[in-house]
Design an enzyme around this catalytic site. Structure first.
Site, PDB file in Angstrom:
ATOM      1  CE  LYS A  22      -1.673   1.521   4.164  1.00 18.34           C
ATOM      2  NZ  LYS A  22      -1.302   2.912   4.459  1.00 18.34           N
ATOM      3  CG  ASN A  23       2.290   2.617   3.574  1.00 21.05           C
ATOM      4  OD1 ASN A  23       1.137   2.978   3.320  1.00 21.05           O
ATOM      5  ND2 ASN A  23       2.691   2.319   4.799  1.00 21.05           N
ATOM      6  NE  ARG A  92       0.617  12.404   7.477  1.00 22.77           N
ATOM      7  CZ  ARG A  92       0.917  13.519   8.083  1.00 22.77           C
ATOM      8  NH1 ARG A  92      -0.020  14.333   8.506  1.00 22.77           N
ATOM      9  NH2 ARG A  92       2.175  13.846   8.281  1.00 22.77           N
ATOM     10  CB  CYS A 116      -4.294   6.039  11.038  1.00 24.87           C
ATOM     11  SG  CYS A 116      -4.847   4.638  10.088  1.00 24.87           S
ATOM     12  NE  ARG A 121       0.221  10.077  10.706  1.00 29.53           N
ATOM     13  CZ  ARG A 121      -0.231   9.160   9.872  1.00 29.53           C
ATOM     14  NH1 ARG A 121      -1.492   8.799   9.914  1.00 29.53           N
ATOM     15  NH2 ARG A 121       0.570   8.603   8.979  1.00 29.53           N
ATOM     16  N   PRO A 122       1.758  16.382  11.976  1.00 34.08           N
ATOM     17  CG  PRO A 122       3.593  17.471  12.892  1.00 34.08           C
ATOM     18  CD  PRO A 122       2.816  16.207  12.971  1.00 34.08           C
ATOM     19  CB  VAL A 123       1.810  18.748   6.597  1.00 31.96           C
ATOM     20  CG1 VAL A 123       0.810  17.609   6.524  1.00 31.96           C
ATOM     21  CG2 VAL A 123       1.107  20.070   6.832  1.00 31.96           C
ATOM     22  CG  ASP A 124       6.400  20.304  10.839  1.00 36.48           C
ATOM     23  OD1 ASP A 124       5.638  19.313  10.876  1.00 36.48           O
ATOM     24  OD2 ASP A 124       7.457  20.366  11.491  1.00 36.48           O
ATOM     25  CG  ASP A 305       3.128   1.195   9.637  1.00 35.52           C
ATOM     26  OD1 ASP A 305       2.516   1.956  10.396  1.00 35.52           O
ATOM     27  OD2 ASP A 305       3.584   1.555   8.535  1.00 35.52           O
ATOM     28  NE  ARG A 398      -7.456   4.325   5.599  1.00 34.12           N
ATOM     29  CZ  ARG A 398      -6.722   5.159   6.303  1.00 34.12           C
ATOM     30  NH1 ARG A 398      -7.104   5.524   7.508  1.00 34.12           N
ATOM     31  NH2 ARG A 398      -5.596   5.651   5.826  1.00 34.12           N
TER      32      ARG A 398
HETATM   33  N1  EPU Z   1       6.356  14.352  11.340  1.00 30.56           N
HETATM   34  C1  EPU Z   1       6.397  15.700  11.665  1.00 30.56           C
HETATM   35  N2  EPU Z   1       6.108  16.624  10.699  1.00 30.56           N
HETATM   36  C2  EPU Z   1       5.771  16.251   9.435  1.00 30.56           C
HETATM   37  C3  EPU Z   1       5.729  14.891   9.096  1.00 30.56           C
HETATM   38  C4  EPU Z   1       6.036  13.959  10.084  1.00 30.56           C
HETATM   39  O1  EPU Z   1       6.687  16.062  12.785  1.00 30.56           O
HETATM   40  O2  EPU Z   1       5.533  17.138   8.601  1.00 30.56           O
HETATM   41  C5  EPU Z   1       6.646  13.335  12.353  1.00 30.56           C
HETATM   42  C6  EPU Z   1       5.461  12.480  12.696  1.00 30.56           C
HETATM   43  O3  EPU Z   1       4.634  13.096  13.669  1.00 30.56           O
HETATM   44  C7  EPU Z   1       6.122  11.217  13.194  1.00 30.56           C
HETATM   45  C8  EPU Z   1       7.351  11.107  12.331  1.00 30.56           C
HETATM   46  O4  EPU Z   1       7.573  12.397  11.807  1.00 30.56           O
HETATM   47  O5  EPU Z   1       6.545  11.348  14.511  1.00 30.56           O
HETATM   48  C9  EPU Z   1       7.295  10.133  11.215  1.00 30.56           C
HETATM   49  O6  EPU Z   1       6.102  10.218  10.497  1.00 30.56           O
HETATM   50  P1  EPU Z   1       6.097  10.083   8.909  1.00 30.56           P
HETATM   51  O7  EPU Z   1       5.937  11.422   8.326  1.00 30.56           O
HETATM   52  O8  EPU Z   1       7.269   9.263   8.471  1.00 30.56           O
HETATM   53  O9  EPU Z   1       4.761   9.265   8.656  1.00 30.56           O
HETATM   54  P2  EPU Z   1       3.875   9.402   7.375  1.00 30.56           P
HETATM   55  O10 EPU Z   1       4.720   9.685   6.212  1.00 30.56           O
HETATM   56  O11 EPU Z   1       2.722  10.285   7.668  1.00 30.56           O
HETATM   57  C10 EPU Z   1       4.063   6.890   6.672  1.00 30.56           C
HETATM   58  C11 EPU Z   1       3.128   5.726   6.439  1.00 30.56           C
HETATM   59  C12 EPU Z   1       2.534   5.282   7.756  1.00 30.56           C
HETATM   60  C13 EPU Z   1       3.680   4.877   8.693  1.00 30.56           C
HETATM   61  C14 EPU Z   1       4.697   6.044   8.831  1.00 30.56           C
HETATM   62  C15 EPU Z   1       5.942   5.665   9.600  1.00 30.56           C
HETATM   63  C16 EPU Z   1       2.347   6.064   4.205  1.00 30.56           C
HETATM   64  C17 EPU Z   1       1.235   6.415   3.294  1.00 30.56           C
HETATM   65  N3  EPU Z   1       2.099   6.128   5.513  1.00 30.56           N
HETATM   66  O12 EPU Z   1       3.289   7.916   7.249  1.00 30.56           O
HETATM   67  O13 EPU Z   1       1.747   4.132   7.477  1.00 30.56           O
HETATM   68  O14 EPU Z   1       3.185   4.548   9.956  1.00 30.56           O
HETATM   69  O15 EPU Z   1       5.118   6.470   7.527  1.00 30.56           O
HETATM   70  O16 EPU Z   1       6.624   4.611   8.989  1.00 30.56           O
HETATM   71  O17 EPU Z   1       3.424   5.687   3.750  1.00 30.56           O
HETATM   72  C18 EPU Z   1       0.012   2.576   7.758  1.00 30.56           C
HETATM   73  O18 EPU Z   1       0.367   2.073   6.678  1.00 30.56           O
HETATM   74  O19 EPU Z   1      -0.824   2.034   8.515  1.00 30.56           O
HETATM   75  C19 EPU Z   1       0.591   3.860   8.160  1.00 30.56           C
HETATM   76  C20 EPU Z   1       0.067   4.634   9.112  1.00 30.56           C
END
Ligand code: EPU
Length: 417
Positions: A22-23, A92, A116, A121-124, A305, A398
């Site tokens: 998926k990812n 997300r 989820c 889960r910020p986007v900064d 995960d 999902r």
């Molecule tokens: N973070 C920030 N700011 C940001 C982005 C992330 O502070 O702008 C922090 C998050 O709060 C967290 C860390 O960075 O503490 C890592 O989060 P990451 O951004 O890597 O997560 P993601 O990209 O939102 C993806 C997967 C998730 C998986 C995480 C960690 C996808 C579509 N989603 O999410 O998958 O848990 O990486 O490996 O690839 C799932 O498949 O069930 C799932 C939630």
């Protein structure tokens, strides 16, 4: 919402082939927007998040077909328009449209992504990375809004190692003018797969699989054919299913080395494994041994995960095991469900819990909290005595393709009602 009814206590035996990741598939589908030519993506799992992403691609003007695991995307009529629809708020990964739209049109506007509930889960990290390439973030409370005069290659050190932020920045940098250097990039197998797809499209990315990527921008990309990697997270889920039922299951369609650290923990628990280049076999075990701790972190460390699925196994291993979730602060919530089944643990803080084992789980009505916690509930139900009812299984749909069908083939008694 549908429910699962699971009769626990049956050993799983046989072979299961995992679906595509998926990812990996989600960002790869977004990458198809970086050209005006058609792309074909194979081994795509038929799950709700992929259907949702198809809806988003169609919303921005693409023609998409999906049949038997193969998606074609024709982006000829792609337009940059504000992406406001339910699909964005449900998932997300919708944020992955940002990089490609900005790269193609120098503007992108998209609702804040949902997904989820794993804590904050910020986007900064996405925004600062794209700003590094010349993007400008506009003040908008409802939407993420960015423009650029033109994207320029740059030296970017990510604020934090983030999977989807790395993917967004790489997808923008491949069409930026000049060379980019992305430090502290995420290196998960799905990030690697996206980079391989981009290189097939004509991108010039080096350092794939490391935290240090260099990208030589090109002026144009072409359509490509790509087969998505097998889902190593699904493989880990089936491996736990085999172990907690003391079964014998061969899981195929993955690179087992993507989960090396997880296999270490199986071995620590006294569970033997057999590997080939594309499979792992979980063998029946004798008395389980204590696992002192698991600590999640970015690849190649223990994947967040698989934290909830593996913790189900920890309820069966003797002694105390520490679970340390370093990435998300809402990813221990499912423990409240395991408690209803008789699991014993202490939550020390939002990131750490001590599991006291072994405790035989008992059937109880339980609920899914997110995709992976939902899968963990199915695992707990497979191990438990009695009939467990799991609600909210839309979360599981999902991320897992035909979970109950695959489990049934291995001998589980599981029904969707
Ligand atoms: N973070 C920030 N700011 C940001 C982005 C992330 O502070 O702008 C922090 C998050 O709060 C967290 C860390 O960075 O503490 C890592 O989060 P990451 O951004 O890597 O997560 P993601 O990209 O939102 C993806 C997967 C998730 C998986 C995480 C960690 C996808 C579509 N989603 O999410 O998958 O848990 O990486 O490996 O690839 C799932 O498949 O069930 C799932 C939630």
């Amino acid at each position: 919402m549908a429910k699962y009814i699971v009769q626990g206590g049956r050993k799983l035996n046989g072979t299961v082939k995992v679906s595509g990741s998926k990812n990996a598939a989600l960002p790869i589908l977004c990458a198809t927007l970086l050209t005006n030519q058609k792309s074909t993506i194979k081994n795509v799992p038929d799950i709700a998040d992929i259907r949702n992403m198809i809806g988003l691609l169609e919303f921005v003007g693409c023609k998409v077909t999906f049949e038997k695991g193969v998606i074609t995307v024709d982006p000829k009529a792609l337009k940059s328009k504000p992406v406001v629809m339910d699909g964005v708020c449900n998932m997300r990964a919708s944020v992955l449209l940002l990089g490609p739209l900005l790269a193609r049109f120098n503007k992108a506007k998209i609702s804040f992504p949902g997904g989820c509930i794993l804590g904050k889960r910020p986007v900064d990290v996405h925004l600062t990375g794209l700003e590094g390439l010349g993007g400008k973030v506009h003040d908008d409370k409802e939407m993420i809004s960015m423009t650029a005069n033109s994207l320029k290659g740059a030296d970017i050190t990510m604020k934090e190692i983030s999977v989807t932020a790395t993917e967004n920045i790489v997808m923008a940098a491949v069409l930026a003018k000049g060379k980019s250097h992305v430090r502290l990039a995420a290196a998960e197998p799905h990030v690697q797969d996206l980079c391989r797809m981009l290189n097939k499209m004509g991108a010039k990315i080096k350092g794939i699989g490391t935290h240090d990527l260099t990208i030589e921008g090109v002026s144009k990309l072409q359509g490509a054919n790509h087969t998505v990697i097998g889902d190593y997270l699904e493989a880990g889920t089936f491996a736990v299913a085999a172990a907690i039922t003391n079964g014998n299951v061969k899981i195929t369609g993955i690179n087992p080395h993507d989960l090396d650290i997880v296999w270490n923990k199986f071995e620590e628990a006294g569970i033997d494994l057999k590997f080939t280049s594309n499979s792992v076999e979980v063998l029946p075990h004798g008395r389980l041994k204590r696992v002192s701790k698991i600590r999640t972190a970015v690849f190649p460390s223990f994947p967040t995960d698989l934290q909830a699925p593996f913790t189900v196994l920890l309820t069966m291993t003797p002694g105390e095991s520490m679970v340390h979730e370093t990435l998300f602060d809402g990813r221990l919530n499912y423990l409240a469900e395991l408690e209803k089944m008789g699991a014993k643990f202490e939550i020390l803080n939002p990131h750490q819990a001590i599991i006291h084992g072994p405790h035989k789980l008992e059937a109880a009505p339980i609920s899914s909290w997110d995709i992976r916690a939902g899968a963990a509930m199915v695992l707990a139900a497979l191990a438990a005595k009695g009939k467990t009812e799991i609600s909210n299984i839309g979360f599981i749909d999902r991320g897992y393709e035909n979970l109950e069908g695959k489990l049934k083939k291995l001998g589980a008694k599981i029904e969707r009602v």
